[in-house]
Design an enzyme around this catalytic site. Structure first.
Site, PDB file in Angstrom:
ATOM      1  N   ALA A   1     -19.614  -4.790  -0.314  1.00 43.88           N
ATOM      2  CA  ALA A   1     -19.262  -4.713  -1.521  1.00 43.88           C
ATOM      3  C   ALA A   1     -20.321  -5.901  -1.961  1.00 43.88           C
ATOM      4  CB  ALA A   1     -17.929  -5.091  -2.152  1.00 43.88           C
TER       5      ALA A   1
ATOM      6  N   GLY B   1     -17.279  -3.799   2.903  1.00 38.78           N
ATOM      7  CA  GLY B   1     -17.037  -2.653   2.327  1.00 38.78           C
ATOM      8  C   GLY B   1     -17.489  -1.496   2.788  1.00 38.78           C
TER       9      GLY B   1
ATOM     10  N   GLU C   1     -15.747  -0.332   5.709  1.00 35.73           N
ATOM     11  CA  GLU C   1     -14.502  -0.065   5.059  1.00 35.73           C
ATOM     12  C   GLU C   1     -14.749   1.578   4.742  1.00 35.73           C
ATOM     13  OE1 GLU C   1     -13.634  -3.347   2.849  1.00 35.73           O
ATOM     14  OE2 GLU C   1     -11.668  -3.752   3.699  1.00 35.73           O
TER      15      GLU C   1
ATOM     16  N   GLU D   1     -16.125 -10.751   5.870  1.00 32.70           N
ATOM     17  CA  GLU D   1     -15.673 -11.173   4.531  1.00 32.70           C
ATOM     18  C   GLU D   1     -15.202 -13.013   4.840  1.00 32.70           C
ATOM     19  OE1 GLU D   1     -14.983  -8.342   5.709  1.00 32.70           O
ATOM     20  OE2 GLU D   1     -14.879  -6.817   4.026  1.00 32.70           O
TER      21      GLU D   1
HETATM   22  C1  HXC Z   1     -25.205  -8.316  -2.606  1.00 32.17           C
HETATM   23  C2  HXC Z   1     -26.503  -8.214  -0.906  1.00 32.17           C
HETATM   24  C3  HXC Z   1     -25.308  -7.940  -0.035  1.00 32.17           C
HETATM   25  C4  HXC Z   1     -24.219  -7.689  -0.537  1.00 32.17           C
HETATM   26  C5  HXC Z   1     -27.287  -8.006   1.289  1.00 32.17           C
HETATM   27  N1  HXC Z   1     -27.695  -8.251  -0.018  1.00 32.17           N
HETATM   28  N2  HXC Z   1     -26.112  -7.600   1.456  1.00 32.17           N
HETATM   29  N3  HXC Z   1     -26.473  -8.234  -1.974  1.00 32.17           N
HETATM   30  N4  HXC Z   1     -24.128  -7.897  -1.750  1.00 32.17           N
HETATM   31  N5  HXC Z   1     -23.177  -7.373   0.203  1.00 32.17           N
HETATM   32  C6  HXC Z   1     -29.152  -8.364  -0.588  1.00 32.17           C
HETATM   33  C7  HXC Z   1     -29.605  -9.834  -0.349  1.00 32.17           C
HETATM   34  O1  HXC Z   1     -29.066 -10.776  -1.075  1.00 32.17           O
HETATM   35  C8  HXC Z   1     -30.953  -9.553  -0.320  1.00 32.17           C
HETATM   36  O2  HXC Z   1     -31.549  -9.608  -1.615  1.00 32.17           O
HETATM   37  C9  HXC Z   1     -31.154  -8.260   0.243  1.00 32.17           C
HETATM   38  O3  HXC Z   1     -30.214  -7.442   0.133  1.00 32.17           O
HETATM   39  C10 HXC Z   1     -31.654  -8.156   1.848  1.00 32.17           C
HETATM   40  O4  HXC Z   1     -30.753  -8.869   2.427  1.00 32.17           O
HETATM   41  P1  HXC Z   1     -31.236 -10.232   3.558  1.00 32.17           P
HETATM   42  O5  HXC Z   1     -29.966 -11.062   3.676  1.00 32.17           O
HETATM   43  O6  HXC Z   1     -32.329 -10.721   2.910  1.00 32.17           O
HETATM   44  O7  HXC Z   1     -31.265  -9.385   4.849  1.00 32.17           O
HETATM   45  P2  HXC Z   1     -31.189  -9.737   6.338  1.00 32.17           P
HETATM   46  O8  HXC Z   1     -31.757 -10.946   6.701  1.00 32.17           O
HETATM   47  O9  HXC Z   1     -31.832  -8.785   7.191  1.00 32.17           O
HETATM   48  O10 HXC Z   1     -29.733  -9.874   6.573  1.00 32.17           O
HETATM   49  C11 HXC Z   1     -28.701  -8.685   6.346  1.00 32.17           C
HETATM   50  C12 HXC Z   1     -27.351  -8.777   6.295  1.00 32.17           C
HETATM   51  C13 HXC Z   1     -27.018 -10.054   5.338  1.00 32.17           C
HETATM   52  C14 HXC Z   1     -26.982  -9.513   7.729  1.00 32.17           C
HETATM   53  C15 HXC Z   1     -26.663  -7.794   6.050  1.00 32.17           C
HETATM   54  O11 HXC Z   1     -27.717  -9.768   4.087  1.00 32.17           O
HETATM   55  C16 HXC Z   1     -25.638 -10.119   4.922  1.00 32.17           C
HETATM   56  O12 HXC Z   1     -24.844 -10.712   5.524  1.00 32.17           O
HETATM   57  N6  HXC Z   1     -25.113  -9.552   3.778  1.00 32.17           N
HETATM   58  C17 HXC Z   1     -23.705  -9.704   3.206  1.00 32.17           C
HETATM   59  C18 HXC Z   1     -22.829  -9.178   4.342  1.00 32.17           C
HETATM   60  C19 HXC Z   1     -21.374  -9.082   3.802  1.00 32.17           C
HETATM   61  O13 HXC Z   1     -20.778 -10.435   3.863  1.00 32.17           O
HETATM   62  N7  HXC Z   1     -20.622  -7.938   3.298  1.00 32.17           N
HETATM   63  C20 HXC Z   1     -19.381  -8.112   3.124  1.00 32.17           C
HETATM   64  C21 HXC Z   1     -19.407  -8.455   1.662  1.00 32.17           C
HETATM   65  S1  HXC Z   1     -17.650  -8.632   0.950  1.00 32.17           S
HETATM   66  P3  HXC Z   1     -32.437 -10.574  -2.262  1.00 32.17           P
HETATM   67  O14 HXC Z   1     -32.547 -10.263  -3.656  1.00 32.17           O
HETATM   68  O15 HXC Z   1     -31.835 -12.086  -1.817  1.00 32.17           O
HETATM   69  O16 HXC Z   1     -33.976 -10.202  -1.569  1.00 32.17           O
HETATM   70  C22 HXC Z   1     -16.969  -6.998   1.063  1.00 32.17           C
HETATM   71  C23 HXC Z   1     -15.328  -7.087   0.434  1.00 32.17           C
HETATM   72  C24 HXC Z   1     -15.062  -5.731   0.176  1.00 32.17           C
HETATM   73  O17 HXC Z   1     -17.610  -6.232   1.270  1.00 32.17           O
HETATM   74  C25 HXC Z   1     -13.965  -5.465  -0.568  1.00 32.17           C
HETATM   75  C26 HXC Z   1     -13.825  -4.116  -1.018  1.00 32.17           C
HETATM   76  C27 HXC Z   1     -14.913  -3.353  -1.912  1.00 32.17           C
END
Ligand code: HXC
Length: 257
Positions: free
Chosen positions: A65, A108, A111, A131
């Site tokens: 998400a 997400g 999911e 998460e």
């Molecule tokens: C918003 C995101 C994002 C996310 C990545 N980006 N994941 N933006 N929400 N979930 C954005 C980053 O901010 C960045 O933008 C760009 O995408 C590239 O990501 P990087 O981090 O620079 O890439 P990398 O170093 O290769 O790392 C990849 C990654 C990391 C390991 C996937 O991005 C990451 O950990 N993302 C979050 C994963 C996460 O926690 N997902 C769960 C979310 S909560 P900028 O502008 O900075 O370049 C969830 C709850 C679900 O899903 C609930 C139900 C809907």
């Protein structure tokens, strides 16, 4: 700007939906989820569509998400937005929905892949529910669907540590159907969809419904539900066609009626 791309007829009766927010690794913001839900609703009513393949791009199916969109929200904001209503609508999609996953399928994103009926993964796919690392827990079914797919101890470890698993581990754990080289994940998913679209769409719909019911009910009720769907299909032309074709030693042509 559109957050999804719809490719109609990538094979007979197969539509491909591509999540299209590449710069953000296909982070699932609310607008994207609404577009996806609306597209599926439309495809559900289209007789020319019998199966849908959902993908991201090679780098990310979806990295979760949209954290930036959620970061400042309160519980009440979340409650009022009620984003999970959209997820519930997607869950009700009646036709086979196949996830073609490459790269990150996290939070997400994982999911959403698990909400699909099957998953074809590229060798580069990474699945996880990270998460916990941002102070929350899965909210779109991760604690339930991952546990059902992997069993308690493996799901618990992934959800409490936030660690990812790769495609081959996901295959060993029974989370995905197939793992193929990255150049092939989309075409393999389309091939799998094509095998299904050769079947009776009514039978596919009722089979999907019955399999999904097994997650929600006990064996006795599940068997009862299956039996009703089985009987129901004997009112379809496709059942007559399928069984006649067998007897006449020819290929059936299913029309979905
Ligand atoms: C918003 C995101 C994002 C996310 C990545 N980006 N994941 N933006 N929400 N979930 C954005 C980053 O901010 C960045 O933008 C760009 O995408 C590239 O990501 P990087 O981090 O620079 O890439 P990398 O170093 O290769 O790392 C990849 C990654 C990391 C390991 C996937 O991005 C990451 O950990 N993302 C979050 C994963 C996460 O926690 N997902 C769960 C979310 S909560 P900028 O502008 O900075 O370049 C969830 C709850 C679900 O899903 C609930 C139900 C809907």
């Amino acid at each position: 700007m559109s957050y999804i791309i719809i490719n109609k007829e990538v094979a007979p009766f197969v539509t491909h939906i591509q999540i299209n927010r590449p710069k953000e690794l296909n982070a699932l913001n609310l607008e994207l989820m609404i577009e996806l839900k609306d597209a599926l609703l439309e495809l559900e009513n289209d007789d020319e569509v019998r199966a849908v393949v959902l993908s991201g791009n090679d780098r990310a199916f979806a990295a979760g998400a949209d954290i930036k969109q959620m970061a400042g929200k309160s519980s009440i904001d979340m409650l009022i937005t009620d984003q999970f209503k959209i997820w519930d609508q997607i869950k009700k999609f009646k036709k086979p929905l196949i996830a073609a996953v490459s790269g990150f399928a996290l939070g997400g994103g994982c999911e959403l892949a698990m909400l699909c009926d099957m998953i074809v993964a590229s060798e580069t796919a990474k699945f996880g529910q990270p998460e916990i690392k941002i102070g929350v827990i899965p909210g779109a079914g991760g604690t339930q669907r991952l546990t059902k797919a992997l069993g308690k101890v493996k799901a618990m470890e992934l959800i409490l540590t936030g660690e990812f698993i790769d495609a081959n581990q996901a295959l060993d754990y029974g989370l995905v159907n197939h793992v193929v080289p990255v150049e092939l994940y989309l075409s393999e998913a389309i091939k799998l969809a094509s095998k299904i679209t050769a079947m009776s769409p009514l039978a596919c719909q009722l089979a999907k419904e019955a399999v999904n019911r097994s997650f929600e009910t006990n064996l006795e009720e599940g068997l009862h539900f299956e039996r009703k769907n089985f009987y129901l299909l004997f009112s379809s032309q496709d059942q007559k066609e399928g069984m006649s074709a067998f007897v006449e030693k020819r290929k059936p042509i299913f029309k979905g009626n």
